[in-house]
Design a protein around this motif. Structure first.
Motif, PDB file in Angstrom:
ATOM      1  N   GLU A 150       0.824  -1.212   0.000  1.00  0.00           N
ATOM      2  CA  GLU A 150       0.000   0.000   0.000  1.00  0.00           C
ATOM      3  C   GLU A 150       0.856   1.259   0.000  1.00  0.00           C
ATOM      4  N   ALA A 151       1.896   1.268   0.830  1.00  0.00           N
ATOM      5  CA  ALA A 151       2.772   2.443   0.905  1.00  0.00           C
ATOM      6  C   ALA A 151       3.489   2.687  -0.429  1.00  0.00           C
ATOM      7  N   LYS A 152       3.975   1.605  -1.041  1.00  0.00           N
ATOM      8  CA  LYS A 152       4.678   1.747  -2.310  1.00  0.00           C
ATOM      9  C   LYS A 152       3.736   2.246  -3.409  1.00  0.00           C
ATOM     10  N   VAL A 153       2.531   1.687  -3.446  1.00  0.00           N
ATOM     11  CA  VAL A 153       1.573   2.116  -4.458  1.00  0.00           C
ATOM     12  C   VAL A 153       1.196   3.581  -4.262  1.00  0.00           C
ATOM     13  N   GLN A 154       1.025   3.998  -3.012  1.00  0.00           N
ATOM     14  CA  GLN A 154       0.705   5.403  -2.753  1.00  0.00           C
ATOM     15  C   GLN A 154       1.828   6.311  -3.236  1.00  0.00           C
ATOM     16  N   ASP A 155       3.074   5.888  -3.027  1.00  0.00           N
ATOM     17  CA  ASP A 155       4.215   6.662  -3.527  1.00  0.00           C
ATOM     18  C   ASP A 155       4.181   6.767  -5.053  1.00  0.00           C
ATOM     19  N   ASP A 208       7.575  -5.622 -11.446  1.00  0.00           N
ATOM     20  CA  ASP A 208       7.297  -6.343 -10.203  1.00  0.00           C
ATOM     21  C   ASP A 208       6.107  -5.756  -9.446  1.00  0.00           C
ATOM     22  N   PHE A 209       5.305  -4.917 -10.135  1.00  0.00           N
ATOM     23  CA  PHE A 209       4.022  -4.442  -9.599  1.00  0.00           C
ATOM     24  C   PHE A 209       2.924  -4.663 -10.650  1.00  0.00           C
TER      25      PHE A 209
END
Length: 355
Positions: free
Chosen positions: A63-68, A96-97
């Motif tokens: 979630e944190a990575k996607v928000q970034d 990798d996403f």
């Protein structure tokens, strides 16, 4: 086209303990992506839904990575033409996403189509043409699985897929025999999905026993990543093999297909990277006369709708794996309806707003 993005998390609750060879699922975490055009306030919705213990982007900081990523993407100028847009998204979202890539494709393409939950011309949405689907039998004890079998048959399914590999193999054969004694191959298609549960030593002998029951195909009999062993199995198998998990994280699609030479491939857009990647897999498979069908990866109805429209674009005649929308207590209400072994888009029903 400058866009703003919002991430909306949701935990979906299964109606029952969903058994797989990788464990039992009780809940499913997904993230809806809201895209808003800064100029005219048009809105589109997508879904990023990495599958636990399987997706390459199943990670604690997802979630944190996607928000970034979404914060960064809010500074980008997105193209409005479909082909350019899909290529652009592939360039900006790391491989990798894959579920983020699919969610972003969905959200922006929905926005470009005026937020009507339509992504491109297709008979499923435009013509309300139903898509044949298989009825899925989840793993569990023998009685639970038998109850599901009876229910699916009574609901009008003519193709049933049974997950195997968790209980005793003899009991699984007994359940398949129970079906086949009542319905011939002409009356009912049987698929099985081992999710890689067979060892390389036992796989061929198990396939031979399954073939005696007129099984249409088996998904991923051995664990992914064993190309040499899977190639040998596909060459010797008495029933068609469909690669599933094997496709996850693969960049050179032709290399894998040429090496293993499967009879079919299973496409899960959430796991392989969305619309563009799925279409590339289809192109490579059809060049080699390899069959394919699509299945959902337990997404909410937003993701399921996108996969159904993608499948419909290719006018499928074989049953697809799109019957997962009824699995949850708290899925979004939607126009997706399952009846008589088909999924259809019933336009007189409304979408519930994600929140």
């Amino acid at each position: 086209m400058i866009l703003k993005f919002q991430l909306v998390p949701r935990t979906l609750n299964f109606r029952f303990d969903a058994g797989t060879s990788r464990g039992v699922l009780k809940t499913r975490n997904i993230w809806w992506i809201k895209a808003v055009n800064s100029k005219d306030s048009r809105i589109g919705w997508g879904e990023a839904a990495p599958l636990v213990r399987l997706s390459v982007d199943d990670r604690p900081d997802f979630e944190a990575k996607v928000q970034d990523f979404l914060n960064e993407f809010s500074t980008y100028d997105f193209p409005e033409e479909k082909e350019s847009l899909l290529d652009f998204i592939k360039d900006i979202v790391p491989s990798d996403f894959p579920s983020l890539r699919f969610g972003l494709e969905m959200a922006i393409m929905d926005l470009l189509q005026e937020g009507e939950k339509r992504f491109f011309p297709n008979n499923f949405y435009d013509g309300q043409k139903p898509i044949p689907i298989n009825g899925l039998i989840w793993m569990g004890d023998r009685e639970f699985m038998r109850e599901q079998i009876d229910a699916k048959i009574s609901q009008g399914f003519t193709c049933i897929k049974m997950k195997i590999g968790a209980i005793d193999f003899e009991q699984e054969l007994e359940l398949l025999r129970y079906i086949r004694e009542r319905f011939s191959e002409d009356e009912l298609t049987l698929r099985v999905d081992a999710n890689g549960a067979f060892s390389t030593m036992e796989a061929l002998s198990k396939l031979e026993r399954l073939a005696e029951l007129g099984i249409h195909s088996i998904e991923q009999p051995i664990a992914a990543g064993q190309w040499a062993e899977m190639s040998k199995l596909c060459a010797k198998t008495p029933l068609p093999i469909a690669l599933d998990e094997e496709l996850i994280g693969i960049r050179d699609k032709g290399l894998l297909l040429d090496h293993i030479k499967p009879q079919h491939i299973i496409l899960k857009p959430t796991l392989i990277g969305g619309f563009l990647e799925s279409e590339e897999w289809i192109e490579e498979a059809e060049k080699r006369v390899i069959g394919w069908w699509m299945t959902s990866a337990l997404e909410s109805n937003i993701g399921l709708n996108a996969i159904a429209q993608l499948a419909s674009k290719f006018n499928p005649t074989v049953p697809q794996g799109l019957g997962t929308g009824q699995l949850y207590h708290n899925n979004l209400n939607s126009p997706l309806v399952i009846s008589a072994g088909h999924i259809r888009y019933q336009k007189d029903l409304s979408w519930e707003e994600p929140r």
